[in-house]
Design a protein around this motif. Structure first.
Motif, PDB file in Angstrom:
ATOM      1  N   TRP A 118      -9.203  -0.109   8.354  1.00 16.32           N
ATOM      2  CA  TRP A 118      -8.040  -0.547   7.582  1.00 16.32           C
ATOM      3  C   TRP A 118      -6.772  -0.592   8.421  1.00 16.32           C
ATOM      4  N   ASN A 171     -10.317   4.238  -1.057  1.00 13.56           N
ATOM      5  CA  ASN A 171     -10.409   3.944   0.360  1.00 13.56           C
ATOM      6  C   ASN A 171      -9.766   5.094   1.137  1.00 13.56           C
ATOM      7  N   MET A 206      -1.194   2.289  -6.875  1.00  9.76           N
ATOM      8  CA  MET A 206      -2.184   2.892  -5.997  1.00  9.76           C
ATOM      9  C   MET A 206      -1.986   4.405  -5.981  1.00  9.76           C
ATOM     10  N   THR A 210      -5.039   7.674   2.000  1.00 11.25           N
ATOM     11  CA  THR A 210      -6.049   7.246   1.036  1.00 11.25           C
ATOM     12  C   THR A 210      -5.412   6.401  -0.053  1.00 11.25           C
ATOM     13  N   GLY A 211      -6.192   5.519  -0.607  1.00 11.65           N
ATOM     14  CA  GLY A 211      -5.678   4.685  -1.681  1.00 11.65           C
ATOM     15  C   GLY A 211      -6.756   4.394  -2.702  1.00 11.65           C
ATOM     16  N   ALA A 242       0.837  -1.200   0.000  1.00 10.66           N
ATOM     17  CA  ALA A 242       0.000   0.000   0.000  1.00 10.66           C
ATOM     18  C   ALA A 242       0.867   1.242   0.000  1.00 10.66           C
ATOM     19  N   VAL A 276      -8.615   6.247   4.605  1.00 10.64           N
ATOM     20  CA  VAL A 276      -8.359   5.716   5.943  1.00 10.64           C
ATOM     21  C   VAL A 276      -8.045   6.878   6.875  1.00 10.64           C
ATOM     22  N   ARG A 303       0.174  -7.480  -4.025  1.00  7.22           N
ATOM     23  CA  ARG A 303      -0.532  -8.286  -3.033  1.00  7.22           C
ATOM     24  C   ARG A 303      -0.572  -9.736  -3.505  1.00  7.22           C
TER      25      ARG A 303
HETATM   26  N1  SER Z   1      -3.887   1.903   2.996  1.00  6.69           N
HETATM   27  C1  SER Z   1      -5.206   1.861   2.440  1.00  6.69           C
HETATM   28  C2  SER Z   1      -5.386   0.752   1.444  1.00  6.69           C
HETATM   29  O1  SER Z   1      -4.440   0.128   1.071  1.00  6.69           O
HETATM   30  C3  SER Z   1      -5.496   3.181   1.788  1.00  6.69           C
HETATM   31  O2  SER Z   1      -4.395   3.619   1.079  1.00  6.69           O
HETATM   32  O3  SER Z   1      -6.468   0.494   1.033  1.00  6.69           O
END
Ligand code: SER
Length: 564
Positions: free
Chosen positions: A158, A182, A86, A206-207, A40, A184, A68
């Motif tokens: 998260w 997302n 991301m 945020t991602g 991330a 966070v 991932r």
């Molecule tokens: N760390 C969070 C994610 O990977 C937002 O960047 O979804």
């Protein structure tokens, strides 16, 4: 809008909102032994969020290379992949929920042009420990968003990455029912025993999944239909003579080859090399899967696919094409040789070594050991004929193999990962000795709450209610030095989380680990899940010295130690 335009738009937008644009960090995480690969955008900023380091900037945005592995088996369908980018904006003690939500909404609706009807959002519903996110709800309402849904820990909370770290409730943006962003709100630090400690500095992480968002913008069914994958798929089509989107089963193969060649290209360029452990094992798996699926559609030479990947990212990332060719081909050749032998043996054994519909786990392990025929491939082959693998027997064989390694007959599973400094490697192993020594001297309530390693020292945080006495410090130090003097081999094995747990390895047992973990064993003394790297024998460590024992936060002590 194409991929390049999306990256640019994102950068320009957040620059205009006062953010410092920083480059993506490597896929190999720095200073974070608890994760194998960067998963991330926030990872390179973990210390800023956690308050362990002074943030250099208070508003940052990045386009981050990420990887991932939890979905690796699912790659092949239209939505899963391993490597991805991301888009993220971050605040370290600067703005919080209000601006984070406003920026995201403005970007999605104005810059990306999503019609409001396509969008819905989610917030955290609240539980015993973390209150419901009324604040985010009110902000969304003030922006005119009506479709606000709420979910619990599973969906709207998260982090942390790895074993511990910053985390918090999230608010997510969905477009056509696909989660694209997302947000966070980092409010807590989760320790290894899962307690939530409020952070002094509130943060935003945020991602937005780049590939997914791009697919939504381009109104494509799948990420594989975007301009990020078109040239790669074209290269696969040319080599195989197949056409994408004509046959579901062939499409699956085409997608696996495209994804895995792409991810191998990135891993190799960032310095990962194939091996049987840790991130090297991830690379080995993606190359070997690409090669195996390649064989099914007559692809033996991946050069033009690699070239197409490099072309897609020209000017965006430095991909080392010569190095990728060399590493990929070497691994491919090694694999092809062993694969042929393995497949022959497998077909021979398939109908002999089974009990009803269960295939012998011991034979499967031998295939892996002797022919490099991976377990997942045995499973895939078995699935085709509706047979299951005897898992327990496989794990037993693995452990037996470790015993043999211990006796020094094989070094297949020994050793650490290449490319990390010698001193860091030593400190990783010293940390395991320290952790176990603390548990023996102070009691099993000692739990790792943090670890940070540089070439100069190790730093270890652990849960313990009071200051250690000077005698306790000395006893811990002596115990660690005793183990160093005993010249104990450090063994490494890749196994399942269940097995690691069953055999008493230290670690935090939750889904964050993915399906495979690496366990390091130091004689009878210590057994711990870790991403490594480690020395092969404690004798290499020198003299262990605790320099400082101090408070880290409430209920958490910190030790700094060196090797002399
Ligand atoms: N760390 C969070 C994610 O990977 C937002 O960047 O979804």
């Amino acid at each position: 809008m194409n991929a390049r335009e999306l990256r640019e738009k994102f950068i320009i937008f957040f620059e205009s909102k006062g953010h410092k644009i920083l480059p993506s960090s490597s896929l190999i995480p720095k200073d974070d032994p608890s994760v194998l690969l960067t998963t991330a955008g926030m990872q390179q900023f973990k210390n800023w969020f956690a308050g362990n380091e002074e943030p250099k900037y208070h508003r940052v945005a990045t386009v981050q290379k990420s990887f991932r592995t939890s979905d690796i088996e699912e790659v092949g369908d239209a939505t899963h992949n391993t490597f991805f980018e991301m888009l993220g904006n971050f605040s370290f003690g600067d703005y919080f929920k209000e601006d984070a939500i406003k920026f995201a909404y403005e970007f999605v609706t104005k810059e990306l042009g999503f019609k409001k009807e396509r969008i819905w959002v989610s917030i955290f519903e609240g539980d015993d420990e973390v209150p419901r996110d009324d604040e985010s709800e009110a902000i969304w309402r003030s922006l005119g968003v009506i479709d606000i849904r709420e979910f619990g820990r599973e969906d709207n909370f998260w982090g942390p990455t790895g074993l511990e770290g910053p985390c918090g409730p999230t608010s997510e943006i969905y477009a056509d029912d696909v989660e694209i962003w997302n947000l966070v709100f980092n409010q807590y630090y989760m320790t290894q025993d899962k307690s939530l400690i409020p952070l002094k500095l509130l943060g935003v992480d945020t991602g937005a999944g780049f590939e997914r968002t791009l697919a939504r913008i381009q109104n494509k069914e799948s990420i594989y239909d975007t301009d990020l994958f078109n040239p790669i798929i074209l290269a696969v089509e040319k080599l195989s003579g197949l056409k994408y989107k004509e046959d579901e089963e062939k499409d699956r193969i085409i997608r696996i080859i495209s994804d895995h060649t792409r991810s191998a290209t990135f891993l190799i360029s960032d310095g990962v090399r194939p091996s049987n452990v840790g991130r090297g094992y991830v690379l080995r798996r993606v190359i070997r899967r690409a090669v195996r699926y390649g064989r099914l559609i007559n692809i033996n030479d991946f050069s033009s696919i690699i070239r197409s990947v490099v072309g897609v990212y020209e000017g965006v990332y430095d991909l080392n094409i010569q190095m990728v060719y060399a590493v990929f081909n070497e691994e491919k050749d090694k694999f092809l040789k062993t694969l042929d032998n393995g497949l022959k043996v497998f077909s021979r054994e398939l109908h002999v070594q089974r009990d009803g519909n269960i295939f012998s786990g011991k034979v499967a392990f031998d295939l892996f050991q002797t022919y490099g025929f991976p377990k997942e491939m045995v499973e895939e082959e078995l699935e085709k004929v509706g047979i299951k693998l005897n898992e327990a027997e496989f794990e037993d064989a693995l452990v037996k193999h470790q015993e043999i390694s211990k006796a020094g007959m094989s070094d297949k599973f020994k050793g650490g990962l290449a490319g990390t400094g010698e001193m860091e490697t030593k400190y990783h192993t010293a940390t395991h000795l320290l952790h176990q020594a603390l548990r023996q001297v102070l009691g099993p309530e000692v739990k790792q709450a943090g670890s940070n390693i540089t070439a100069e020292r190790l730093r270890f945080d652990f849960t313990y209610p009071q200051k250690m006495t000077p005698e306790e410090v000395k006893t811990v130090e002596n115990l660690a030095n005793e183990k160093i003097k005993e010249n104990i081999p450090v063994l490494c094995a890749t196994t399942t989380v269940e097995w690691a747990k069953k055999t008493g390895a230290l670690g935090l047992f939750d889904s964050k680990y993915g399906d495979k973990v690496t366990v390091y064993t130091i004689g009878e003394f210590s057994k711990e899940i870790c991403g490594g790297p480690h020395v092969t024998n404690t004798g290499e460590l020198g003299t262990f010295k605790i320099k400082k024992e101090e408070s880290s936060s409430a209920g958490v002590r910190r030790i700094k130690a060196v090797l002399e």
